[in-house]
Structures are given as structure tokens and as C-alpha cells.
Design a protein around this motif. Structure first.
Motif, short mmCIF file in Angstrom:
data_model
loop_
_atom_site.label_atom_id
_atom_site.label_comp_id
_atom_site.label_asym_id
_atom_site.label_seq_id
_atom_site.Cartn_x
_atom_site.Cartn_y
_atom_site.Cartn_z
N UNK A 412 0.80 -1.32 0.05
CA UNK A 412 0.11 -0.02 0.04
C UNK A 412 0.91 1.29 -0.06
N UNK A 413 0.36 2.24 -0.84
CA UNK A 413 1.14 3.62 -0.76
C UNK A 413 0.06 4.52 -0.24
N UNK A 414 0.22 4.55 1.23
CA UNK A 414 -0.91 5.42 1.90
C UNK A 414 -1.15 7.07 1.56
N UNK A 415 -0.22 7.58 0.94
CA UNK A 415 -0.36 9.01 0.70
C UNK A 415 -1.23 9.07 -0.73
N UNK A 416 -1.31 8.02 -1.39
CA UNK A 416 -2.05 8.03 -2.73
C UNK A 416 -3.57 7.25 -2.14
N UNK A 417 -4.46 8.40 -2.26
CA UNK A 417 -5.88 7.77 -1.87
C UNK A 417 -6.53 6.85 -2.71
N UNK A 418 -6.26 7.46 -4.13
CA UNK A 418 -7.27 6.64 -5.13
C UNK A 418 -6.02 6.25 -6.26
N UNK A 419 -5.98 5.05 -6.19
CA UNK A 419 -4.74 4.41 -7.31
C UNK A 419 -5.45 4.10 -8.44
N UNK A 420 -4.91 4.73 -9.70
CA UNK A 420 -5.27 4.45 -11.06
C UNK A 420 -4.20 3.67 -11.80
N UNK A 421 -4.27 2.39 -11.92
CA UNK A 421 -3.15 1.52 -12.55
C UNK A 421 -3.43 1.27 -14.09
N UNK A 422 -2.64 1.32 -14.80
CA UNK A 422 -2.76 1.38 -16.21
C UNK A 422 -2.25 -0.06 -16.76
N UNK A 423 -1.86 -0.91 -15.93
CA UNK A 423 -1.17 -2.24 -16.19
C UNK A 423 -2.49 -3.14 -16.70
N UNK A 424 -2.27 -3.88 -17.96
CA UNK A 424 -3.44 -4.72 -18.47
C UNK A 424 -3.60 -5.94 -17.52
N UNK A 425 -4.50 -6.60 -18.00
CA UNK A 425 -5.00 -7.65 -17.11
C UNK A 425 -3.84 -8.68 -17.46
N UNK A 426 -3.62 -8.90 -18.78
CA UNK A 426 -2.58 -10.24 -19.08
C UNK A 426 -1.18 -9.70 -18.61
N UNK A 427 -0.90 -8.55 -18.60
CA UNK A 427 0.40 -7.98 -18.10
C UNK A 427 0.63 -8.67 -16.54
N UNK A 428 -0.58 -7.86 -15.96
CA UNK A 428 -0.60 -8.12 -14.31
C UNK A 428 -0.53 -9.72 -14.22
N UNK A 429 -1.35 -10.47 -14.79
CA UNK A 429 -1.39 -11.84 -14.69
C UNK A 429 -0.02 -12.35 -14.76
N UNK A 430 0.59 -12.08 -15.76
CA UNK A 430 1.96 -12.64 -16.05
C UNK A 430 2.97 -12.31 -14.80
N UNK A 431 2.84 -11.11 -14.40
CA UNK A 431 3.51 -10.39 -13.16
C UNK A 431 3.38 -11.42 -11.86
N UNK A 432 2.13 -11.62 -11.86
CA UNK A 432 1.90 -12.42 -10.39
C UNK A 432 2.05 -13.88 -10.41
#
Length: 483
Positions: A412-432
Motif C-alpha cells: 500500500x502507498x498510504x499517501x495515494x488515496x485513489x490508485x489508478x493503474x494502467x497495467x493490463x490484466x494480461x500483463x498483471x497476470x504474467x507478473x503475479x
């Protein structure tokens, strides 16, 4: 027998031998003869008074007496060696664990388990009394958490335990603050410099998991007054030693003196908390009754850890409110197990009182809704075992410990209240699939939930294999005080 008893008995044997050897040189001197007889009589009385030492002890004592009384000095020496070996091998070391919070018992538990199983030890768990402090740092409430410890841990009432006369060989503590904590404070008789008076070795094991390159080297008084501070990495040892000038200023001492002390006291022997995490199963982390039919496999169950540090960093509760709103919106596919730090409310009351009403309102609203459960169990292990993923601040020891489950961790980054991620689902799946640790703002909480929900295999972690630190610590400390 206790170590101090063994030392006394061995000294008696040595004194008898020394006096008999002296007699051979001064046997014509009536004064010396009388003195030697008194030494023999006094010391033999002590040896004979150890009535419960066993049959072999009695046999060797009789043999020793006969050889002394017949002036067989060389034979007596040989028997004395056997006798002393028997005495030293009969020592049982008193090892006392003095935790103060039941929720932090994991930092000591595997060491206690090792000591409890070790025939060389008599292990006691004595949860110590502490006080919750008000905003003026004055004691407001007296607390002892002995009722909150696991049922398999026999505990002793600290008001009935006679520390000053029992004088254990080793005392383990996990509270390092002594008189400096601003939220809670143990009774003064349990300050590290006082405990040190009544044991041979005082050992401090931190109740947090060190994070290499992240954790703070802030000085805590038990680090200096204890004989050993057990750390869980070489980075922890190195950085704390390098911080010695800061410690010296706080202590009002010379740098070199404090550095030398830190080099002797700080030692990497691993983490009992990791021992606990990698050993968890359905039996040792039974699901709480109130969670049943709520924490279910069809959803992504996320452990949300709210720390004191992140509130101080954010200086508001906005991120907490936004996070809970995300879970509320996602309640058909996600479920939150919310675990605020056990001292969070007390800390707000003491140090950030303007946030207290807002925190209480957040808590009331959460409890009235149905998208999550509040984890106020003393142990964090239920949350760790039954959750599918984790969300929390990067400097929290719980964040570090969760990594050992092999399940997904989002920092978590507590100073950023609303996080907007631009990573695609496929990219994130590969990362995880490649790593179990990701960070905001690159990955958002909603992104993580969506990908895990659609790919159920990501819920399955594989615990890291680790050497049992409890056994390692127990063996090390016993060797340090061995007779």
C-alpha cells in the motif's frame, strides 16, 4: 538440578580435594589438620544434603568419601571427575519467557516450544503486566493478557511469580521500550535493566519482522541492556551496529563503547515469527466461528492490514475509508479481513486525538455492514492462513511475514488515496505468476482482486522452507550459559 546448585556442589568437591592435598604437606601441623577436617566436614555435609540427586550421585559420593577418608588422593581425583561430570550433566536450566501482549507471542513461541521439549530446560511463560497510557503519558489502565494466550501454552500469574528468588538462567522478552513507550508501558520491575539483575542472560527478540533495507534502526533501550538482541538478518545486524553513534548520543556514552556492545549483543539467529507462518495449517489456525460461512472460497479473501506507521505517514484516515469502499463495491467477488494494528486506537487517542472520532465512526460503519470481518484475535495467524491475498503498508512486519506464505502481496502507498493503474490484466497476470509481491501505484487493489478472481490458482501459495529459528536460538543460548 539448577545451575547455581551444580556450581555449589562442584566447588565443594574441589574444596575437599584441595584441602586433602594441603594436608599431605602439613599433616604434622595440628592447626592445619583441624582446619582441613572442618573444610571436609562442612563441604561433605552440603554434598550429602542433595538427597534427590539420584542413585548414581549417591554411589559416586560414597566412593569419593571412601577414597578421601583412606587418603587415596589420585583415586579420589578420578572419582571427583566422574562426580563433577554427573553433576554438570544433571543441570536443568530455568528459562522464563516474559511476553506482554498475547498478539505478539509469535515472536517467542517457537523458542518456548524448543525449550519446553528440551530435557535441559524448565520453561515458564509469565505474561507481564503493562499499562495503557492516556494522552498525558500517565497510566490509565492496568492490563495483563495471560487469558489471551493459546490454550496449549501454560501461563504463570506474574503477581505470583517470585522472580527475585527464582533467578532464572535465561529470560526472553519482546518489549524493548522500558520507560520510553508513549502508548503502553510495562511495570518498572520488568524494565530490561531490572530484569538483567535476576538472570544470567537476558535475551530480547523483536516482535516485528525486520525488512532488509526498509526497517528502522531506531534505538530501543533493551537493545543495550539485554545480553543479546536476536535479529533475523545480517542486514539488521549490520545496520543497527552502524547506527551506534545515534544510540550513544541517546545513552550519553562514548561511540566506541556502545559500538563494541552492539557488536557483542546483536546476532542473526532467524525469526520465530517465520517459524510460525510456515507451520500453519487448518488445525493450528482454526477458523474463528464468526468467520464461518463468511470467509468462503468463491470470493477473493483479502487480509487488509492497517498500521500505525501508515496513518502517521498519511496524517489522515482517507486511504482507510477509500480502501473499505473498494471492498464494499467489490463484495460479490471480494471479502475483506480487516486487521487494524492492536494498538491503533490507543495510539490515535494518545498521539492523534483529532482522528479518534473519525476512526470510531469508520469502525461502527464497517461492523454494521456485511462486506468483511474485523480481526481482533490476539494472533494474526487466522487472517494469514484463511486469506487469499494481502494488502498493507510496505514497512509492516506483517507484510514481510505474509511473503513467506507464497500468496499475493500488494504493498500500500498510504499517501495515494485513489490508485489508478494502467497495467493490463494480461500483463498483471504474467507478473503475479512470476512474483508474489507487487506495489502501488503500479498495481491497484481493484486490479489485483479482478485478476485473482479470474485466476483462482493465484490463491494457492507455497510456503518458503526455512530452518527452525526457535531451536537455533534455544541451542545457542544454552551453549552460552553451559556449565
Amino acid at each position: 538440578m539448577r545451575k547455581r546448585t551444580a556450581k555449589k556442589l562442584v566447588k565443594c568437591v574441589d574444596d575437599i580435594l584441595s584441602s586433602m592435598e594441603m594436608l599431605t604437606k602439613f599433616k604434622e601441623n595440628s592447626y592445619m589438620v583441624s582446619k582441613v577436617k572442618n573444610v571436609y566436614s562442612d563441604n561433605m555435609a552440603v554434598l550429602e544434603n542433595e538427597k534427590d540427586a539420584g542413585q548414581r550421585y549417591s554411589e559416586l559420593l560414597d566412593e569419593f568419601k571412601k577414597k578421601i577418608e583412606s587418603s587415596e588422593i589420585e583415586g579420589a581425583k578420578k572419582t571427583a571427575d566422574d562426580f563433577k561430570n554427573l553433576i554438570s550433566g544433571s543441570i536443568v536450566y530455568k528459562v522464563v519467557f516474559m511476553p506482554y501482549k498475547a498478539s505478539m507471542w509469535d515472536s517467542l513461541e517457537s523458542v518456548w516450544m524448543a525449550a519446553d521439549k528440551d530435557e535441559r530446560c524448565e520453561a515458564l511463560v509469565v505474561p507481564i503486566t503493562y499499562y495503557e497510557l492516556d494522552s498525558n503519558r500517565n497510566p490509565a489502565k492496568k492490563v495483563n493478557e495471560r487469558e489471551g494466550f493459546p490454550e496449549y501454552v501454560p501461563v504463570v500469574n506474574d503477581e505470583e511469580y517470585d522472580l527475585e528468588n527464582d533467578r532464572p538462567d535465561i529470560i526472553y522478552i519482546h518489549n524493548p521500550y522500558d520507560d520510553t513507550n508513549l502508548v503502553t508501558r510495562v511495570e518498572s520491575r520488568y524494565y530490561s535493566w531490572n530484569l538483567k539483575k535476576y538472570c544470567e542472560r537476558l535475551v530480547y527478540i523483536p516482535y516485528y519482522k525486520w525488512i532488509d533495507g526498509v526497517s528502522s534502526t531506531v534505538f530501543r533501550s533493551a537493545m543495550y541492556y539485554a545480553d543479546y538482541t536476536v535479529q533475523s538478518s545480517d542486514d539488521a545486524v549490520k545496520r543497527c551496529i552502524e547506527a551506534s553513534p545515534d544510540y550513544a548520543r541517546l545513552l550519553g556514552m562514548e561511540n566506541v563503547e556502545v559500538r563494541n556492545a552492539m557488536e557483542e549483543k546483536l546476532i542473526n539467529l532467524g525469526s520465530p515469527e517465520v517459524d510460525k507462518i510456515v507451520s500453519l495449517d487448518e488445525e493450528t489456525a482454526k477458523m474463528p466461528e464468526e468467520w464461518k460461512k463468511r470467509v468462503i472460497k468463491s470470493r477473493v479473501n483479502v487480509l487488509y492490514n492497517t498500521t500505525i506507521d501508515e496513518i502517521f505517514v498519511a496524517k489522515s484516515l482517507d486511504k482507510v475509508k477509500e480502501t473499505l469502499e473498494i471492498f464494499k463495491r467489490q463484495k460479490n467477488r471480494a471479502f475483506v479481513i480487516w486487521r487494524p494494528h492492536p494498538l491503533l486506537r490507543q495510539t490515535l487517542q494518545s498521539m492523534l486525538p483529532h482522528l479518534l472520532d473519525e476512526y470510531d465512526e469508520i469502525m461502527r460503519a464497517f461492523m454494521d455492514d456485511d462486506y468483511g470481518v474485523l480481526d481482533i484475535n490476539a494472533s494474526m495467524n487466522h487472517s494469514i492462513f484463511w486469506s487469499d491475498a494481502y494488502y498493507g503498508f510496505r514497512s509492516s512486519s506483517l507484510t514481510e511475514l505474509y511473503k513467506y506464505t507464497g500468496k499475493i502481496v500488494l504493498k500500500d502507498s498510504p499517501k495515494i488515496v485513489r490508485v489508478e493503474s494502467n497495467m493490463s490484466e494480461n500483463t498483471l497476470l504474467a507478473r503475479l505468476r512470476e512474483t508474489n509481491v507487487v506495489n502501488e501505484p503500479e498495481v491497484s487493489l481493484e486490479n489485483m482482486i479482478d485478476v485473482i478472481y479470474g485466476n483462482g490458482e493465484l490463491k494457492n501459495g507455497s510456503c518458503v522452507k526455512a530452518t527452525n529459528s526457535g531451536i537455533k536460538i534455544n541451542d545457542y543460548m544454552l551453549n552460552e550459559i553451559s556449565f
